[in-house]
Design a protein around this motif. Sequence first.
Motif, PDB file in Angstrom:
ATOM      1  N   SER A  23     -30.314 -38.361 -53.952  1.00 17.35           N
ATOM      2  CA  SER A  23     -29.822 -39.231 -55.017  1.00 17.35           C
ATOM      3  C   SER A  23     -28.427 -38.809 -55.444  1.00 17.35           C
ATOM      4  N   ARG A  24     -28.289 -37.510 -55.590  1.00 16.27           N
ATOM      5  CA  ARG A  24     -26.988 -37.006 -56.037  1.00 16.27           C
ATOM      6  C   ARG A  24     -25.890 -37.393 -55.071  1.00 16.27           C
ATOM      7  N   ALA A  25     -26.193 -37.267 -53.762  1.00 17.70           N
ATOM      8  CA  ALA A  25     -25.183 -37.586 -52.764  1.00 17.70           C
ATOM      9  C   ALA A  25     -24.839 -39.078 -52.795  1.00 17.70           C
ATOM     10  N   ARG A  26     -25.848 -39.903 -53.018  1.00 20.77           N
ATOM     11  CA  ARG A  26     -25.581 -41.344 -53.076  1.00 20.77           C
ATOM     12  C   ARG A  26     -24.721 -41.673 -54.282  1.00 20.77           C
ATOM     13  N   ARG A  27     -25.028 -41.023 -55.366  1.00 21.60           N
ATOM     14  CA  ARG A  27     -24.276 -41.254 -56.591  1.00 21.60           C
ATOM     15  C   ARG A  27     -22.822 -40.840 -56.402  1.00 21.60           C
ATOM     16  N   ARG A  28     -22.646 -39.683 -55.776  1.00 21.87           N
ATOM     17  CA  ARG A  28     -21.299 -39.216 -55.516  1.00 21.87           C
ATOM     18  C   ARG A  28     -20.563 -40.212 -54.613  1.00 21.87           C
ATOM     19  N   GLY A  29     -21.261 -40.674 -53.583  1.00 21.96           N
ATOM     20  CA  GLY A  29     -20.667 -41.650 -52.670  1.00 21.96           C
ATOM     21  C   GLY A  29     -20.233 -42.890 -53.432  1.00 21.96           C
ATOM     22  N   TYR A  30     -21.074 -43.300 -54.349  1.00 20.61           N
ATOM     23  CA  TYR A  30     -20.748 -44.478 -55.156  1.00 20.61           C
ATOM     24  C   TYR A  30     -19.464 -44.246 -55.944  1.00 20.61           C
ATOM     25  N   GLN A  31     -19.447 -43.105 -56.612  1.00 16.40           N
ATOM     26  CA  GLN A  31     -18.306 -42.863 -57.486  1.00 16.40           C
ATOM     27  C   GLN A  31     -17.006 -42.700 -56.722  1.00 16.40           C
ATOM     28  N   GLU A  32     -17.075 -41.965 -55.630  1.00 18.19           N
ATOM     29  CA  GLU A  32     -15.853 -41.766 -54.858  1.00 18.19           C
ATOM     30  C   GLU A  32     -15.347 -43.078 -54.277  1.00 18.19           C
ATOM     31  N   THR A  33     -16.267 -43.891 -53.813  1.00 15.71           N
ATOM     32  CA  THR A  33     -15.839 -45.149 -53.221  1.00 15.71           C
ATOM     33  C   THR A  33     -15.255 -46.081 -54.272  1.00 15.71           C
ATOM     34  N   MET A  34     -15.857 -46.110 -55.429  1.00 17.15           N
ATOM     35  CA  MET A  34     -15.316 -46.931 -56.509  1.00 17.15           C
ATOM     36  C   MET A  34     -13.879 -46.494 -56.806  1.00 17.15           C
ATOM     37  N   ARG A  35     -13.692 -45.185 -56.818  1.00 16.56           N
ATOM     38  CA  ARG A  35     -12.360 -44.654 -57.095  1.00 16.56           C
ATOM     39  C   ARG A  35     -11.400 -45.057 -55.982  1.00 16.56           C
ATOM     40  N   ASP A  36     -11.828 -44.854 -54.741  1.00 16.69           N
ATOM     41  CA  ASP A  36     -10.978 -45.185 -53.605  1.00 16.69           C
ATOM     42  C   ASP A  36     -10.589 -46.656 -53.602  1.00 16.69           C
ATOM     43  N   LEU A  37     -11.454 -47.485 -54.130  1.00 23.85           N
ATOM     44  CA  LEU A  37     -11.183 -48.922 -54.126  1.00 23.85           C
ATOM     45  C   LEU A  37     -10.399 -49.329 -55.373  1.00 23.85           C
ATOM     46  N   GLY A  38     -10.070 -48.361 -56.185  1.00 28.32           N
ATOM     47  CA  GLY A  38      -9.346 -48.660 -57.412  1.00 28.32           C
ATOM     48  C   GLY A  38     -10.229 -49.323 -58.452  1.00 28.32           C
ATOM     49  N   LEU A  39     -11.550 -49.114 -58.317  1.00 26.99           N
ATOM     50  CA  LEU A  39     -12.469 -49.753 -59.258  1.00 26.99           C
ATOM     51  C   LEU A  39     -13.109 -48.749 -60.214  1.00 26.99           C
ATOM     52  N   ALA A  40     -12.498 -47.576 -60.272  1.00 27.79           N
ATOM     53  CA  ALA A  40     -13.091 -46.505 -61.065  1.00 27.79           C
ATOM     54  C   ALA A  40     -13.404 -46.944 -62.493  1.00 27.79           C
ATOM     55  N   ASP A  41     -12.564 -47.797 -63.032  1.00 29.87           N
ATOM     56  CA  ASP A  41     -12.786 -48.222 -64.416  1.00 29.87           C
ATOM     57  C   ASP A  41     -14.058 -49.039 -64.579  1.00 29.87           C
ATOM     58  N   HIS A  42     -14.496 -49.634 -63.482  1.00 25.34           N
ATOM     59  CA  HIS A  42     -15.703 -50.460 -63.578  1.00 25.34           C
ATOM     60  C   HIS A  42     -16.982 -49.689 -63.252  1.00 25.34           C
ATOM     61  N   ALA A  43     -16.797 -48.444 -62.857  1.00 26.58           N
ATOM     62  CA  ALA A  43     -17.975 -47.659 -62.466  1.00 26.58           C
ATOM     63  C   ALA A  43     -18.900 -47.421 -63.658  1.00 26.58           C
ATOM     64  N   THR A  44     -20.145 -47.769 -63.480  1.00 25.96           N
ATOM     65  CA  THR A  44     -21.135 -47.580 -64.535  1.00 25.96           C
ATOM     66  C   THR A  44     -22.413 -47.058 -63.901  1.00 25.96           C
ATOM     67  N   VAL A  45     -22.965 -46.012 -64.487  1.00 26.09           N
ATOM     68  CA  VAL A  45     -24.169 -45.428 -63.899  1.00 26.09           C
ATOM     69  C   VAL A  45     -25.269 -45.305 -64.942  1.00 26.09           C
ATOM     70  N   ARG A  46     -26.486 -45.659 -64.548  1.00 35.12           N
ATOM     71  CA  ARG A  46     -27.638 -45.350 -65.387  1.00 35.12           C
ATOM     72  C   ARG A  46     -28.613 -44.590 -64.504  1.00 35.12           C
TER      73      ARG A  46
END
Lengths: 368, 368
Positions: free
Chosen positions: B202-225
């Motif tokens: 789970s942790r790795a998937r979450r990290r993948g999500y966050q890094e990719t959001m950042r790489d796509l310039g979407l970091a501001d939209h990243a939301t996690v529950r």
Amino acid sequence: MTRTKEPPGRGRRPTIVDVAAAAGVSKSLVSLALRGDRGVSEATSARILAAAERLGYRSNTLARSLVQGRTMMLGVLLTDLANPYHTEVVAGVEESADAEGFTVLLAHGQRDRARLARQLDALLRLNVDGVVVVSSWLEPRALADAAGRVPVVMVGRPEEFAPGVDTVANDDRAGAEAAVRHLAELGHERIAHLAGSGRPASRARRRGYQETMRDLGLADHATVREIGDAPHGRERAAGALLGTEPTAVFAVNDLAALAVLDRAYTAGTTGLSVVGYDNTFLAQTVRPRLTSVDQPRSVMGNLAVRLLSERMGGRTEDRHEVLVPRLVVRDSTSPPGPLAERGPQDSSPSTPPEGREGHRPSRGRRTP
Amino acid sequence: MTRTKEPPGRGRRPTIVDVAAAAGVSKSLVSLALRGDRGVSEATSARILAAAERLGYRSNTLARSLVQGRTMMLGVLLTDLANPYHTEVVAGVEESADAEGFTVLLAHGQRDRARLARQLDALLRLNVDGVVVVSSWLEPRALADAAGRVPVVMVGRPEEFAPGVDTVANDDRAGAEAAVRHLAELGHERIAHLAGSGRPASRARRRGYQETMRDLGLADHATVREIGDAPHGRERAAGALLGTEPTAVFAVNDLAALAVLDRAYTAGTTGLSVVGYDNTFLAQTVRPRLTSVDQPRSVMGNLAVRLLSERMGGRTEDRHEVLVPRLVVRDSTSPPGPLAERGPQDSSPSTPPEGREGHRPSRGRRTP
DNA sequence: GTGAAAGCGCTAACAT
DNA sequence: ATGTTAGCGCTTTCAC
């Protein structure tokens, strides 16, 4: 002569003899101490335990079982790991087995009679003390054969009773009846049945469907389609069944029920009621949540172990337990009519979306 | 002296000695004949086989293994029988094990570390020749311990590498990235993540999500529950996540994805895109069919057995295989916008409703 | 309280 | 080609 033949180096695992040497006692004492036999002095016992601990000693089940003539292991043979119905029965078996000090080993035979027989053989050669067969695929012959060597109970409806083999099953006929009556009470008349092929359980459900339709005076509306072996057999049969324009369908199991819903959705059919069987977790996971007939799976597993212990205790007459299933009503059934489709509706997370119960569980027993 | 000590009556199972007596030869000869050793004359061999057959003789695995020092059994320890991801890995293990002549025994530890350790212990005491652990719950300590006695490979992402233990896992980071990129390519920006709790995968998937959001310039939209342990934790977290009004959700697994769809349906939300992980059969069973990240489960099972044989063959350095997952696109994802809801649409049974593939599978390998 | 010895069912040298 | 003998690691009398 008690001695170590080679330094207990990497690779050779320590035996009772190594422990004995390390503790400066005979191997018999080690054996006794290890199993907590009182009759060994506190002091030596402590010394032995310490040595065992230090060497990382672990008893060799093979050797112990060989001499004791029993293994304290129960074998579970199952057809289908992917089927939650089966695995939940296994959970019940494990629970009871644990309580009685047995270790449970699972063997998986797939849906392949030959493989199933091989796996059963493997369990027997391992000298398990009892076998639970969660499958109706194994030939009665093989079953009876196994029962000649060790207690065997089969969970599921057998093609025919194998001598010496106890069985645990649910009353498929009654389950089918409950499903059909539920639909009839909702006002449905055109109730069709999506049937399974061949297996005893399917046949019993089908019979239950037909008899109940007749009893309700709906025999003229009875329609059956059988799921074939072809790929997408379920969807195909479901499609054909819908072609007869029923207002409700009793499906042989939850997956079949899903296939019906799928075809209905695709065809744009609305207001169709569907009842499944087995009440797998799918039933409460999909939308609409599925009305389904529940079998008391873990009870069945518990019971299987109980029957096994009874056999070990000396019972010789065969026993065939039949448990009563209960209908769990959810969202996939409603009165007939095109208006029956459901829109969004709250089922807040704080109110677990469980179904209302139809029948109460109870138990039947019979000994031929 | 070759003799039978008591009539092989009901209860005592026939041994090699009984067969020898019946055939009028020594027990060694029986042993040889039974295993088809040529070097036994046709005639005697036939006589022996006949006698064995007649007595219903079956070799005692315990005894054989005890002397041979190996059992030709592989143990599979798994956390969760109910999880199709796990059982499909097991199928892969069984396939390869069969091919190499091993019998597979399954032990089921539930999600309970202590029980898991006990079951592992039971397998070791049985002297299985190798163990596949399909679980990331077992403590590295216990794992390393076991590896000291027998080859062990773990399938899944470990908390930390245990010395001596090979691993097989999928690249969760890459899987997460594929999911997020797919959503972004469809035009989504408000992509939220329903995360699992704690486990390494789970942790790795979450990290993948966050890094990719950042790489796509979407970091501001990243939301996690994060899904909590409470009952209905999935639904609760899904509801909270939807409160942030995303247009798309990447869920940590298929069940979580279903929870999201469920909450969206309840809330009347429309046009939401959802991606799951694991591509269990659920993904192609529910409506809408789920876009999901697939792990090559049976390959992972095959690989686990291969690693085991390599160890038996003498390899000593640890190996950590990482397989590349692939995205399977189905109906739960589409471009953003309130119009995205799908009505009935035909997917005739003759065209299997399989997803289009995103990534191609391939394999990475690394040896520290 | 502790040790010696016999054997569980089988295989694997080693004889013959 | 066939038989003899020694264990595998453990439990279990039965002496001491």
